[in-house]
Write a protein that holds these residues in place. Structure first.
Motif: not given
Length: 370
Positions: A74, A87, A89, A91-93, A157, A254-255
């Motif tokens: 993070d 950014d 990109g 993402r950690r969900k 992520g 991807t984002a």
């Protein structure tokens, strides 16, 4: 006379760049020696996962090192986004491994159970989701009928690997680092002096992180490092409406909206070309997971070479004959970049590798041979 630095890092891909930025941000006068765009690098051809699932089978130390890197991601991503000016990109969900049919489901259940028994607390939590639970997690995702479920690792992520590399190079320069691309290192002499054609560079410490070029240079400093190439092929679609909110092994959106599809494991190939056979196999599986992909247009496909060790786990070492010379090689350069820029770089500057990588030295291969 040779220009002098505190640290010379050989290799400007994911591994070398992360170590270099970690050293430079800690105040070390650092030079990053980079062969450039002609290098057989994985850094501009990888899948972009920040991933723990399945890592460490037979090697709990690798699982613990991976988890250590996830712990730093993070703050690392925030710093690299700031350096890149955009950014990156991250993402950690959570991350998924889909299973198609009963056999894959049963095999994945067994894999998760085995890894848990081997690794215990060193691993990230992974749980199996049946079809109903999976649909509840990702409502609206158009799953194919053969998808029985998936394993889920909540701490996994993904990231845009090209923007990550851009961020690391920008952060390195902002910290006062010197980037020297455009030529390979021909030789490393004890002491340490590095030669690139007519150019000579001296350093108090040297880190060989040159991927497939590592064995040749490491041998000059008394470190046998077995590495061979493994080709991986990837492709991306046109931009599509959101359909896959979590990244999965071999398929992610991807984002930017494109769907990236992979990935092959082709041993001992020194060729980066793509093949119709592998691309067709990958596409067919992707369509079984997400049927709407059958109508998507592929806009790009590529191959890249991973530096792979005999057991597929990283190698870290300091030369016993020439203390201050280090080697770092792995195929998980994205996932481990936060650890490389953090505790690994810190250990290199302190003159001692982190305890977490003590079992990841090249001696394990010589012990097996004996």
């Amino acid at each position: 006379m040779a220009e002098r630095f505190d640290v010379a890092v050989v290799g400007g891909g994911m591994v070398g760049s992360a170590i270099a930025v970690g050293c430079a941000r800690r105040g070390a006068r650092t030079v990053l020696l980079d062969e450039g765009d002609v290098a057989l690098r994985a850094a501009r051809g990888n899948f972009g996962l920040v991933w723990s699932q399945g890592k460490g089978d037979g090697m709990p130390a690798y699982a613990a090192w991976t988890r250590e890197s996830l712990r730093h991601w993070d703050s690392f991503a925030e710093a690299m986004s700031g350096a890149a000016g955009t950014d990156i990109g991250f993402r950690r969900k959570g991350g998924l491994i889909f299973t198609l049919g009963e056999q894959e489901w049963e095999q994945r259940v067994e894999d998760v159970r085995r890894l848990h028994n081997q690794i215990g607390g060193a691993s990230t939590p992974v749980r199996m989701l049946d079809r109903r639970e999976l649909e509840e997690l990702i409502p609206g995702t158009p799953l194919g009928p053969r998808v029985l479920g998936a394993s889920l690792a909540p701490e996994d992520g993904h990231v845009n690997p090209l923007l990550l590399l851009r961020g690391m190079h920008a952060a390195f320069r902002a910290a006062g680092g010197t980037h020297r691309p455009g030529a390979p290192v021909d030789a490393v002499r004890p002491g340490f002096t590095l030669h690139r054609g007519a150019e000579s560079i001296a350093a108090e410490r040297v880190v060989i992180a040159a991927g497939l070029g590592t064995p040749k240079l490491a041998a000059m400093l008394g470190m046998p490092v077995p590495v061979h190439p493994v080709r991986g092929q990837n492709m991306v679609t046109e931009r599509l409406p959101p359909m896959l909110p979590l990244p999965a092994s071999a398929i992610r959106q991807t984002a930017e909206g494109v769907v990236q599809i992979g990935v092959s494991y082709e041993e001992n190939l020194w060729e980066t070309a793509t093949t119709v056979k592998e691309l067709a196999r990958m596409a067919a599986r992707a369509v079984q997971v997400l049927p709407p992909l059958r109508h998507a247009r592929i806009v790009r496909a590529w191959g890249a070479l991973r530096p792979m060790t005999p057991d597929r786990y990283p190698i870290y070492a300091q030369s016993q004959a020439h203390p201050g010379a280090y080697v770092a090689v792995c195929h998980s350069g994205v996932t481990l970049s936060a650890a490389h820029a953090g505790p690994l770089a810190e250990g290199i500057l302190a003159g001692r590798l982190p305890d977490l990588v003590a079992e990841l030295g090249p001696d394990r291969f010589h012990a097996d041979a004996a």
